[in-house]
Design a protein around this motif. Structure first.
Motif, PDB file in Angstrom:
ATOM      1  N   PRO A 160      12.263  -6.055  -8.548  1.00  0.00           N
ATOM      2  CA  PRO A 160      10.864  -6.389  -9.330  1.00  0.00           C
ATOM      3  C   PRO A 160       9.439  -5.822  -8.578  1.00  0.00           C
ATOM      4  CG  PRO A 160      11.777  -8.542  -8.300  1.00  0.00           C
ATOM      5  CD  PRO A 160      12.622  -7.254  -7.912  1.00  0.00           C
ATOM      6  N   GLU A 161       9.816  -5.708  -7.294  1.00  0.00           N
ATOM      7  CA  GLU A 161       8.315  -5.230  -6.696  1.00  0.00           C
ATOM      8  C   GLU A 161       8.655  -4.592  -5.360  1.00  0.00           C
ATOM      9  OE1 GLU A 161       6.902  -9.037  -3.720  1.00  0.00           O
ATOM     10  OE2 GLU A 161       6.993  -9.386  -5.779  1.00  0.00           O
ATOM     11  N   VAL A 162       7.568  -4.035  -5.080  1.00  0.00           N
ATOM     12  CA  VAL A 162       7.477  -3.164  -3.765  1.00  0.00           C
ATOM     13  C   VAL A 162       6.334  -3.894  -2.801  1.00  0.00           C
ATOM     14  CG1 VAL A 162       6.632  -0.992  -2.818  1.00  0.00           C
ATOM     15  CG2 VAL A 162       7.692  -1.071  -5.239  1.00  0.00           C
ATOM     16  N   ARG A 163       6.641  -3.917  -1.645  1.00  0.00           N
ATOM     17  CA  ARG A 163       5.866  -4.667  -0.588  1.00  0.00           C
ATOM     18  C   ARG A 163       5.773  -3.495   0.493  1.00  0.00           C
ATOM     19  NH1 ARG A 163       8.756 -10.473   0.231  1.00  0.00           N
ATOM     20  NH2 ARG A 163       8.838 -11.101  -1.855  1.00  0.00           N
ATOM     21  N   LEU A 164       4.502  -3.610   1.271  1.00  0.00           N
ATOM     22  CA  LEU A 164       4.214  -2.590   2.228  1.00  0.00           C
ATOM     23  C   LEU A 164       3.099  -3.393   3.065  1.00  0.00           C
ATOM     24  CD1 LEU A 164       1.265  -1.089   1.768  1.00  0.00           C
ATOM     25  CD2 LEU A 164       2.612  -0.208  -0.439  1.00  0.00           C
ATOM     26  N   PHE A 165       2.820  -3.054   4.255  1.00  0.00           N
ATOM     27  CA  PHE A 165       1.810  -3.334   4.765  1.00  0.00           C
ATOM     28  C   PHE A 165       0.978  -2.027   5.769  1.00  0.00           C
ATOM     29  CE2 PHE A 165       5.493  -4.171   7.686  1.00  0.00           C
ATOM     30  CZ  PHE A 165       5.200  -3.366   8.827  1.00  0.00           C
ATOM     31  N   THR A 166      -0.296  -2.024   5.907  1.00  0.00           N
ATOM     32  CA  THR A 166      -0.811  -1.125   6.599  1.00  0.00           C
ATOM     33  C   THR A 166      -1.641  -1.705   7.727  1.00  0.00           C
ATOM     34  OG1 THR A 166      -2.405   0.917   6.408  1.00  0.00           O
ATOM     35  CG2 THR A 166      -2.790  -1.160   5.115  1.00  0.00           C
ATOM     36  N   ASN A 167      -1.979  -0.952   8.672  1.00  0.00           N
ATOM     37  CA  ASN A 167      -2.883  -1.400   9.671  1.00  0.00           C
ATOM     38  C   ASN A 167      -4.352  -1.687   9.411  1.00  0.00           C
ATOM     39  OD1 ASN A 167      -4.784  -1.147  12.379  1.00  0.00           O
ATOM     40  ND2 ASN A 167      -2.627  -1.250  13.150  1.00  0.00           N
ATOM     41  N   ALA A 168      -4.986  -2.879   9.759  1.00  0.00           N
ATOM     42  CA  ALA A 168      -6.434  -3.329   9.013  1.00  0.00           C
ATOM     43  C   ALA A 168      -7.195  -2.167   9.492  1.00  0.00           C
ATOM     44  CB  ALA A 168      -6.647  -4.665   9.592  1.00  0.00           C
ATOM     45  N   MET A 169      -7.148  -1.412  10.511  1.00  0.00           N
ATOM     46  CA  MET A 169      -7.926  -0.334  10.904  1.00  0.00           C
ATOM     47  C   MET A 169      -7.997   0.963  10.238  1.00  0.00           C
ATOM     48  SD  MET A 169     -10.042  -1.766  12.976  1.00  0.00           S
ATOM     49  CE  MET A 169     -10.873  -0.665  13.911  1.00  0.00           C
ATOM     50  N   MET A 170      -6.895   0.918   9.323  1.00  0.00           N
ATOM     51  CA  MET A 170      -6.628   2.095   8.678  1.00  0.00           C
ATOM     52  C   MET A 170      -7.444   1.943   7.280  1.00  0.00           C
ATOM     53  SD  MET A 170      -2.869   3.142   9.193  1.00  0.00           S
ATOM     54  CE  MET A 170      -2.236   3.453  10.849  1.00  0.00           C
ATOM     55  N   TRP A 171      -8.883   1.923   7.079  1.00  0.00           N
ATOM     56  CA  TRP A 171      -9.308   1.637   5.980  1.00  0.00           C
ATOM     57  C   TRP A 171      -9.233   2.454   4.996  1.00  0.00           C
ATOM     58  CZ3 TRP A 171     -12.095   1.859  10.808  1.00  0.00           C
ATOM     59  CH2 TRP A 171     -12.675   3.174  10.984  1.00  0.00           C
ATOM     60  N   GLU A 172      -8.737   3.647   5.006  1.00  0.00           N
ATOM     61  CA  GLU A 172      -8.456   4.714   4.010  1.00  0.00           C
ATOM     62  C   GLU A 172      -7.506   4.188   3.058  1.00  0.00           C
ATOM     63  OE1 GLU A 172      -9.729   7.198   7.598  1.00  0.00           O
ATOM     64  OE2 GLU A 172      -8.310   5.394   7.263  1.00  0.00           O
ATOM     65  N   ASN A 173      -6.406   3.598   3.894  1.00  0.00           N
ATOM     66  CA  ASN A 173      -5.237   3.126   3.099  1.00  0.00           C
ATOM     67  C   ASN A 173      -5.825   1.900   2.360  1.00  0.00           C
ATOM     68  OD1 ASN A 173      -3.947   4.939   4.273  1.00  0.00           O
ATOM     69  ND2 ASN A 173      -3.033   3.752   5.703  1.00  0.00           N
ATOM     70  N   LYS A 186      -8.334   1.145   0.700  1.00  0.00           N
ATOM     71  CA  LYS A 186      -9.272   1.524  -0.460  1.00  0.00           C
ATOM     72  C   LYS A 186      -8.137   1.915  -1.527  1.00  0.00           C
ATOM     73  CE  LYS A 186     -13.398   2.519   1.826  1.00  0.00           C
ATOM     74  NZ  LYS A 186     -14.232   3.308   2.170  1.00  0.00           N
ATOM     75  N   ILE A 187      -6.891   2.776  -0.995  1.00  0.00           N
ATOM     76  CA  ILE A 187      -6.193   3.265  -1.829  1.00  0.00           C
ATOM     77  C   ILE A 187      -5.107   2.509  -2.643  1.00  0.00           C
ATOM     78  CG2 ILE A 187      -4.294   4.999  -1.845  1.00  0.00           C
ATOM     79  CD1 ILE A 187      -5.631   6.437   0.203  1.00  0.00           C
ATOM     80  N   TYR A 199      -3.883   1.613  -7.092  1.00  0.00           N
ATOM     81  CA  TYR A 199      -2.511   1.683  -7.443  1.00  0.00           C
ATOM     82  C   TYR A 199      -1.903   0.460  -7.855  1.00  0.00           C
ATOM     83  CZ  TYR A 199      -3.197   6.620  -6.676  1.00  0.00           C
ATOM     84  OH  TYR A 199      -3.786   7.870  -6.703  1.00  0.00           O
ATOM     85  N   GLY A 200      -2.587  -0.554  -7.977  1.00  0.00           N
ATOM     86  CA  GLY A 200      -2.259  -1.872  -8.630  1.00  0.00           C
ATOM     87  C   GLY A 200      -1.570  -2.891  -7.455  1.00  0.00           C
ATOM     88  N   TYR A 201      -1.597  -2.465  -6.039  1.00  0.00           N
ATOM     89  CA  TYR A 201      -1.179  -3.208  -5.025  1.00  0.00           C
ATOM     90  C   TYR A 201      -2.101  -4.338  -4.677  1.00  0.00           C
ATOM     91  CZ  TYR A 201       2.479   0.051  -4.150  1.00  0.00           C
ATOM     92  OH  TYR A 201       3.820   0.821  -4.278  1.00  0.00           O
ATOM     93  N   GLU A 202      -1.782  -5.581  -4.335  1.00  0.00           N
ATOM     94  CA  GLU A 202      -2.565  -6.664  -4.249  1.00  0.00           C
ATOM     95  C   GLU A 202      -2.240  -7.198  -2.897  1.00  0.00           C
ATOM     96  OE1 GLU A 202      -1.749 -10.226  -6.681  1.00  0.00           O
ATOM     97  OE2 GLU A 202       0.356  -9.836  -6.552  1.00  0.00           O
ATOM     98  N   VAL A 203      -3.325  -7.697  -2.252  1.00  0.00           N
ATOM     99  CA  VAL A 203      -3.187  -8.263  -0.906  1.00  0.00           C
ATOM    100  C   VAL A 203      -2.618  -9.521  -0.947  1.00  0.00           C
ATOM    101  CG1 VAL A 203      -4.528  -9.093   1.331  1.00  0.00           C
ATOM    102  CG2 VAL A 203      -5.170  -7.065   0.052  1.00  0.00           C
TER     103      VAL A 203
END
Length: 156
Positions: free
Chosen positions: A113-126, A128-129, A133-137
């Motif tokens: 039912p869901e997709v999870r991911l994480f990105t480095n806080a310093m990768m600000w481009e990600n 924003k992206i 596409y509907g991902y929530e923090v």
């Protein structure tokens, strides 16, 4: 012949793709080393093991070279997007968007039912992206040397 997963040309990686998977991952993540102060975790992954486990899907660019990839892992309640990498030469061509759409479709195929991911806080481009596409923090958490922002997208 490699298994094609959908009509967009994204396919499960095979052993002969390992070198290209490493090359694309390194090219995509290398610019972040100076910014975050450590080597991004995807660059240190065991690409051969991930490919052998069926966790890597690739899309080919011109000349059948890998232009982008995702590394995913299914859990009981969600699909974890461990890494997404687009070769710098393919940025802005829709490869990343196609890969994200594939991940969501793959999760649905698996009944998750869901997709999870994480990105480095310093990768600000990600950072924003993903919301586009509907991902929530979900949370921000420090894991060792990595300051990570965790996201999820519930699939309807």
């Amino acid at each position: 012949m490699a298994e094609t997963s959908d009509e967009s040309g994204i396919r499960r990686a095979v052993a002969s793709d390992v070198g290209a998977v490493k090359a694309v991952t390194d090219a995509a993540y290398h610019p972040y080393i100076a910014r975050i102060g450590v080597v991004p975790q995807p660059m240190e992954a065991d690409h051969a093991a991930n490919v052998a486990a069926g966790r890597v899907f690739v899309t080919d660019g011109p000349g059948r070279t890998v232009s982008g990839l995702v590394v995913v892992e299914a859990y009981e309640e969600y699909l974890h997007l461990d890494s997404i990498a687009v070769h710098p030469d393919a940025r802005g061509t829709g490869v990343g968007r196609r890969l994200l759409a594939f991940v969501e479709a793959h999760a649905r195929e698996l009944g998750l039912p869901e997709v999870r991911l994480f990105t480095n806080a310093m990768m600000w481009e990600n950072r924003k992206i993903y919301p586009k596409y509907g991902y929530e923090v979900v949370e921000r958490r420090v894991d060792g040397p990595y300051d990570r922002v965790h996201y999820r997208k519930r699939l309807v």
